[in-house]
Design a protein around this motif. Structure first.
Motif, PDB file in Angstrom:
ATOM      1  N   THR A 103      17.126  40.542  34.512  1.00 34.76           N
ATOM      2  CA  THR A 103      17.916  39.397  34.666  1.00 34.76           C
ATOM      3  C   THR A 103      17.990  38.488  33.446  1.00 34.76           C
ATOM      4  O   THR A 103      19.001  37.532  33.235  1.00 34.76           O
ATOM      5  CB  THR A 103      17.225  38.439  35.716  1.00 34.76           C
ATOM      6  N   THR A 104      17.159  38.541  32.525  1.00 33.08           N
ATOM      7  CA  THR A 104      17.094  37.559  31.502  1.00 33.08           C
ATOM      8  C   THR A 104      17.437  38.247  29.895  1.00 33.08           C
ATOM      9  O   THR A 104      16.939  39.371  29.559  1.00 33.08           O
ATOM     10  CB  THR A 104      15.679  36.968  31.363  1.00 33.08           C
ATOM     11  N   TRP A 135      17.258  42.625  27.299  1.00 31.82           N
ATOM     12  CA  TRP A 135      17.454  42.201  28.466  1.00 31.82           C
ATOM     13  C   TRP A 135      15.879  42.767  29.208  1.00 31.82           C
ATOM     14  O   TRP A 135      15.354  43.717  29.043  1.00 31.82           O
ATOM     15  CB  TRP A 135      18.348  43.056  29.433  1.00 31.82           C
ATOM     16  N   TRP A 163      18.003  32.250  43.683  1.00 35.89           N
ATOM     17  CA  TRP A 163      18.135  32.783  42.246  1.00 35.89           C
ATOM     18  C   TRP A 163      18.003  31.799  41.330  1.00 35.89           C
ATOM     19  O   TRP A 163      18.276  30.705  41.057  1.00 35.89           O
ATOM     20  CB  TRP A 163      19.845  33.056  42.106  1.00 35.89           C
ATOM     21  N   GLU A 204      18.329  29.706  38.010  1.00 34.41           N
ATOM     22  CA  GLU A 204      19.317  29.617  37.152  1.00 34.41           C
ATOM     23  C   GLU A 204      19.286  30.251  35.732  1.00 34.41           C
ATOM     24  O   GLU A 204      18.235  29.828  35.435  1.00 34.41           O
ATOM     25  CB  GLU A 204      19.632  28.074  37.156  1.00 34.41           C
ATOM     26  N   GLN A 205      20.034  30.710  35.232  1.00 36.24           N
ATOM     27  CA  GLN A 205      20.123  31.235  34.030  1.00 36.24           C
ATOM     28  C   GLN A 205      20.648  30.409  32.908  1.00 36.24           C
ATOM     29  O   GLN A 205      21.416  29.757  33.305  1.00 36.24           O
ATOM     30  CB  GLN A 205      20.784  32.588  33.772  1.00 36.24           C
ATOM     31  N   ASP A 206      20.220  30.224  31.635  1.00 38.86           N
ATOM     32  CA  ASP A 206      20.936  29.584  30.673  1.00 38.86           C
ATOM     33  C   ASP A 206      21.939  30.384  30.003  1.00 38.86           C
ATOM     34  O   ASP A 206      21.885  31.365  29.477  1.00 38.86           O
ATOM     35  CB  ASP A 206      19.756  29.337  29.552  1.00 38.86           C
ATOM     36  N   GLN A 240      26.962  35.818  34.265  1.00 39.56           N
ATOM     37  CA  GLN A 240      26.085  34.862  34.045  1.00 39.56           C
ATOM     38  C   GLN A 240      26.517  33.673  33.382  1.00 39.56           C
ATOM     39  O   GLN A 240      26.114  32.450  33.508  1.00 39.56           O
ATOM     40  CB  GLN A 240      24.674  35.326  33.571  1.00 39.56           C
ATOM     41  N   ARG A 286      22.718  40.741  37.679  1.00 37.57           N
ATOM     42  CA  ARG A 286      21.579  41.331  37.185  1.00 37.57           C
ATOM     43  C   ARG A 286      21.955  42.780  36.750  1.00 37.57           C
ATOM     44  O   ARG A 286      22.837  43.648  37.374  1.00 37.57           O
ATOM     45  CB  ARG A 286      20.483  41.314  37.947  1.00 37.57           C
TER      46      ARG A 286
END
Lengths: 781, 384
Positions: free
Chosen positions: A290-291, A299, A406, A408-410, A500, A507
């Motif tokens: 996810t990141t 990732w 979920w 929150e992604q940057d 994203q 993801r």
């Protein structure tokens, strides 16, 4: 040795050579050591040539010192591997390596029938080592061939050993008549043939009985108590080359395509019928990423902490429901056998998305070691060894039982080019950006995801060659703007990044995309080259949809099964291997129940009985903590050792044990410097084995004299040898007298009679001579 | 077949213990790791154990072993012990069976025991179904004495060497191992006085030869070989005539064995071997043989020369069994009428009945001359 006898002995040796060779080959296959395989073949051939020559009247196959040197080299190699940690092989593999090398050396050291027996014993131990190392079909075939060979060898050895004893006895008695009579009784050929027939009968009987034990022996009684030592396996330590739990972009090089089978899957529909065709690949998920880390171009997934309460343990063999399935939806059961899961670590349980139920039994780790991670749909096994076999119930319409928020992604971690392209594609698809985001409209999100996926499929090329971006350039940006081509990880990463960047939960999923059915067995073959990355997009809380942005043509061409004869042969081999893994390696109580259920009428009772047994096992597992089981295992082991020692004591007497101990300590003491040597030597002096009676008191005096003169007899040296060598070297006259006294002592000790008064006096006189010769030296000392 | 008590035994041996140990370890490994191939190996190992028990059990059930009568042996020569092995099974062959005699080493008072340096063991390699074979154990006893067997066992570890089964036959028996002839001069029994183990030439003592001087009537006790058959037939009266030689009958050899208390075991055995050699040489030359033994430890024998069949063998057997110091009863048995030590009186009174006397002691042997013939006394072993 007569001609017919030579033929008979040749047959025995060929049989034993093949037994040893098959065991070594089995181990080499299990440990994946082609060098060892080659060595075994060469040594076996050499052994046969030398044995043939020896039967023609030669002596030892190979000089003794060469054999000793080879064994020494093997020992040094073993020690170095342990001490210096030259490789990452498991301890059992190192030991099995050593044992195999010793077996190969033994193949060159065959003179007497005892050597052949030792070779057979070593081959059996190598086989155990092979079974602890791997479980492949090739190993199974090697064992299948080896078993009748070994049994035949054992039977022939019994007969040949009797013949050798008889020949030896006749030779010792100098009886010229015995040998022709023996040859007549031997009936060479006929005896051999009868022995082989008996051996084959025994093999058949043993196989049947062994099969019954194999089938009914209870499984999963306890957790694995001793990891890696008695269980398997060295090979399970991280052999999953194709699949990776993280993605790192920006590296250069060519991705290799290995055809090694990683796992096998059987797909069944609701009725339990096997599905042998799919409309598209079956995506088996192994990791959820996810990141994105722009600095490393990587990732990653959230760290797995199995103690985290967020992970739900899967309890019981019945499995656990991980999601909700709508009634009436199409569902599938996927039975999966992972061939080489990572031992000693957390291993992902590959499963299709929309899995609502995982079901064991899970052989080695056991249910307690398996946890489900809500939010990702992944299950992990704390795997300690052994193959991993489980089944998954998947549905076409899936919704998480408890939706996980979920995080929150940057979006700023992605280069501007990513967002720009995403915005352009959204605009082209007519998707308003305002309708996206965490709480976005599901239809719009799906439309955008499809647009991005289609764009990537159509506008970008698929290649296995990786090109590293220039320094300071983000690999995603480099992929999207410059090279516009890459492998599946780039496509999945780019799509996820674009989504994203617009705030859409997405993801990257890594795992396997399997599409190759084996026409013969009808199961799905998953190879290392099937490793793949794709994307999951959240349409609404608790509901995710799979997208694969990788161009399908290239993917399909890579997965298309070849129709060449070689490919067909390989397919046949894999079908047999799957059957082997499914029915033998992965045999468990579920298969047992199926087998019993197939038996008509009477089967019901057996099924009920087996179910009761399974329930009892579960109860045992529940009430038997690991510590208690480990304690019980230790107690069993200690008992075994005690029984073995007790047997030695009963068989050869307690004195034998004591003597062995004294001998050992004496030997250590003689080679130990300083106080330890003195301590052990003094202690063992009492146990030098001298049985002094009244009539042999002179012998005790002799020992005392020698001790005083600094010529003490070691406990493990016979009196006469000590007198002839050590004492004679110091003083020839004293040595002669000591030797005569020793001979007198021998007469009393081993002749079973008391010495006469004259002999005792003679002994005393001899001791006096020794004293006279060595006495002065003692006083000086 | 003699009624022999048979016991079945299942001795635990090293291979079985090691095998069991390994099988248990494999089982622990299988249960520990749920490794199905180890389960398979465990099952196979158990199967082998069971099959081994069944095969060897079936084989031993059909096995019949009978020991044949053992012929007396001579020290240093091959002794054969024969067995008839029968397989009564219809299908199962008998293979890999060892027949082992249990040598009874327990002491018997007044008897020297023969000690073997190798087991008495016969190997049955193969007996097809419904057939029998004869096998033999060969052993070469090094010394004289009584060789006693407590019984014999038919043991097998067939087919895999894991389980050992034994059919124990309680059939005690014994055989005398006669002393070997050693260091003698066969010509000495012709009676050359002064001849000795030292090698000096001597003069002939006693009466020479067996020269034919006439015929006389048969008297009870005359050996059959001196019967003059043709002359007796010509008389036709149913009476026998015998040839009368210068000696009147077969010459008599008396071997005197004198052993002292301090003689070493080697000396004693050598002297006994010499005595046996002279007795055999005498028999070969158709002499009547007698034996007297006097020992410093109280054992003795006084058997004047006689002509009974098998007498020489009986005397050699006496030599074979003669106990020495260290044997149980070697000192305890006293000959009646003696005061311990050498037994001389009874012997000396009978010396005159021999033509040739050979003295044997620690120094060697020698022929004694100037023998005065005295009336014979009934032969037999006095005292003991």
């Amino acid at each position: 040795m007569s001609g017919t006898d030579v033929v008979s002995r040749w047959r025995l040796r060929v049989c034993l050579t093949l037994t040893a060779l098959l065991s070594a080959l089995g181990y080499a296959v299990a440990a994946e050591k082609p060098g060892m395989m080659l060595l075994a073949l060469v040594v076996s051939a050499l052994s046969l040539v030398l044995v043939r020559r020896q039967l023609g009247g030669g002596g030892r196959l190979v000089p003794r010192w060469v054999l000793n040197l080879m064994v020494l080299a093997a020992m040094v190699h073993l020690v170095l591997r342990f001490v210096l940690v030259l490789d990452d092989d498991a301890a059992i593999t190192r030991l099995a390596d050593f044992l195999t090398l010793v077996t190969l050396v033994k193949m060159l050291d065959r003179r007497r029938i005892n050597d052949e027996m030792q070779l057979l014993g070593l081959a059996c131990f190598v086989t155990i080592g092979a079974l602890l190392t791997g479980q492949s079909l090739a190993l199974g075939l090697a064992l299948l061939l080896m078993m009748p060979m070994a049994i035949t060898s054992a039977v022939l050895l019994q007969v040949h050993a009797g013949r050798d004893r008889a020949v030896g006895q006749a030779a010792a008695a100098g009886d010229a008549r015995a040998l022709p009579a023996l040859n007549q009784a031997w009936e060479v050929g006929r005896t051999d043939r009868r022995a082989v027939v008996v051996a084959l009968g025994c093999t058949l009987g043993a196989c049947v009985l062994g099969g019954v034990v194999f089938a009914v022996a209870p499984r999963n009684l306890t957790q694995q108590l001793v990891a890696g030592a008695l269980g398997q396996t060295a090979q399970s330590a991280g052999k999953q080359v194709g699949f990776s739990e993280s993605i790192r972009l920006g590296e250069s090089g060519l991705i290799s395509q290995s055809s090694e089978v990683v796992l096998d899957a059987t797909i069944k529909d609701q009725a339990g019928s096997r599905v042998a065709e799919l409309s598209g690949p079956l995506y088996l998920r192994g990791s959820v990423l996810t990141t994105y880390d722009p600095k490393r171009g990587e990732w990653s997934a959230p760290a797995h902490d199995l103690s985290d309460p967020a992970f739900r343990p899967i309890e019981g063999l019945g499995g656990v429901r991980t999601g909700e399935a709508s009634a009436g939806r199409v569902s599938r059961v996927v039975e999966i056998t992972v061939r080489n899961p990572r031992a000693g670590s957390t291993s992902p349980m590959f499963a299709p998305y929309r899995a609502v139920q995982f079901r064991g039994p899970l052989s080695a780790g056991g249910p307690a070691g398996v946890r489900f991670m809500p939010g990702t749909g992944l299950a992990f096994a704390d795997w300690r060894g052994g193959r991993m076999s489980y089944s998954v119930l998947a549905v076409s319409d899936y919704r998480e039982a408890v939706p996980v928020p979920w995080p929150e992604q940057d979006a700023s971690v992605f280069p501007p080019a990513v967002r720009e392209l995403a915005l352009r594609l959204a605009g082209e698809a007519g998707v308003p950006v305002e309708s996206l985001g965490i709480e976005g409209e599901p239809g719009e999100v799906r439309r955008l995801a499809s647009a991005i996926s289609n764009h990537l499929r159509q506008e970008f090329g698929y290649t296995l060659e990786q090109v590293a971006p220039p320094a300071g350039v983000d690999p995603l940006e480099y992929f999207l703007t410059t090279i516009r081509g890459g492998h599946c990880e780039y496509f999945a990463s780019a799509m996820t990044a674009m989504l994203q960047s617009l705030g859409v939960p997405a993801r990257v999923i890594t795992g396997y995309a399997a599409a190759e059915f084996n026409d013969i067995s009808g199961h799905l073959v998953v190879r290392q080259s099937d490793a793949h990355a794709w994307v999951e997009v959240r349409l609404e809380p608790g509901r995710w949809e799979t997208f694969d942005p990788t161009p399908p043509a290239q993917l399909q061409s890579a997965r298309r099964a070849s129709r060449s004869p070689w490919a067909r042969a390989r397919q046949a081999w894999e079908a047999i291997e799957f059957s082997w893994l499914d029915n033998v390696v992965a045999y468990e109580s579920g298969i047992k129940l199926d087998m019993l259920a197939n038996v008509q009428s009477r089967g019901e009772g057996l099924v009920r009985f087996q179910q009761r047994v399974d329930r009892a096992q579960q109860e045992i597992r529940r009430w038997l903590p690991d510590s208690v089981a480990l304690g019980a295992a230790v107690v069993v082991f200690v008992l075994l050792v005690l029984i073995a020692l007790g047997f030695v004591a009963l068989r050869w007497g307690v004195r034998w044990l004591v003597r062995a101990l004294v001998w050992f300590m004496g030997a250590v003491g003689a080679r130990s410097p300083g106080w330890l040597g003195r301590l052990l030597t003094n202690w063992t002096r009492r146990g030098d084995g001298a049985r002094v009676t009244t009539s042999t008191r002179f012998y005790a005096d002799l020992l005392a004299e020698l001790r005083r003169a600094g010529l003490e007899k070691p406990a493990w040296t016979p009196p006469l040898r000590h007198a002839s060598k050590a004492v004679s070297a110091s003083d020839a006259t004293a040595g002669g007298a000591a030797a005569d006294a020793s001979m007198l002592y021998y007469q009393a000790r081993f002749g079973g009679r008391e010495l006469s008064a004259q002999e005792q006096a003679q002994g005393a006189g001899l001791v006096a001579q020794v004293r006279a010769r060595l006495g002065g030296r003692g006083k000086k000392g | 077949m003699d009624q022999v008590k048979i016991k079945r035994r299942y001795p635990v041996h090293g291979v079985f213990v090691v095998y069991t140990f390994v099988v248990v370890l494999v089982a622990v490994g299988a249960f520990n790791a749920n490794n199905n191939l180890l389960y398979w190996l465990f099952g196979l190992a158990l199967g082998l154990l069971l099959v081994s028990g069944v095969v060897s059990g079936t084989m031993m059930m059909a096995l019949r072993v009978r020991r044949e009568v053992i012929q007396p042996g001579v020290a240093g020569e091959v002794l054969r012990v024969r067995y008839t092995v029968k397989n009564t099974s219809r299908f199962m062959p008998v293979m890999g069976v060892s027949i082992i005699e249990m040598v009874d080493t327990s002491a018997r008072p007044g008897t020297h025991r023969c000690v073997l340096d190798a087991p008495v063991r016969a190997e049955v390699l193969h007996v097809p179904a419904r057939s029998s074979v004869v096998v033999e154990a060969v052993v070469r006893p090094r010394g004289r004495g009584l060789l006693a067997f407590g019984g014999y066992g038919a043991a097998t570890t067939f087919p895999f060497g894991i389980i050992k089964k034994t059919l124990w036959h309680e059939a005690p028996t014994s055989v005398i191992i006669q002393p070997a002839s050693m260091e003698i001069d066969a010509d000495a029994v012709r009676g050359r006085a002064g001849r000795s183990s030292g090698g000096q030439a001597g003069r002939v003592v006693g009466r020479e030869g067996h020269e034919h001087v006439g015929l006389r009537d048969y008297a009870p006790g005359d050996p059959a070989k001196i019967v003059a058959w043709k002359a007796s037939a010509r008389l036709g009266r149913g009476e026998l005539r015998v040839k009368q030689g210068a000696t009147g009958t077969a010459r008599k050899l008396w071997v005197r064995l004198r052993l002292e208390d301090g003689d070493s075991a080697e000396v004693v055995e050598r002297a006994i071997g010499q005595a046996a050699g002279f007795l055999r040489a005498g028999v070969r030359q158709s002499m009547r043989v007698g034996l007297s033994i006097s020992t410093g430890w109280g054992r003795g024998l006084d058997a004047p020369p006689g002509g009974q069949a098998g007498r020489s063998a009986a005397l050699v057997n006496e030599l074979a069994l003669l106990p020495v110091r260290g044997d149980v009863g070697g000192q305890a048995v006293r000959i009646p009428g003696e005061q311990g030590g050498h037994r001389q009186g009874g012997l000396l009174s009978r010396l005159g009945s021999a033509d040739v006397i050979i003295d044997i002691d620690a120094k060697g042997w020698r022929v004694v001359g100037d023998v005065v013939r005295v009336p014979e006394v009934p032969a037999g072993r006095a005292g003991a």
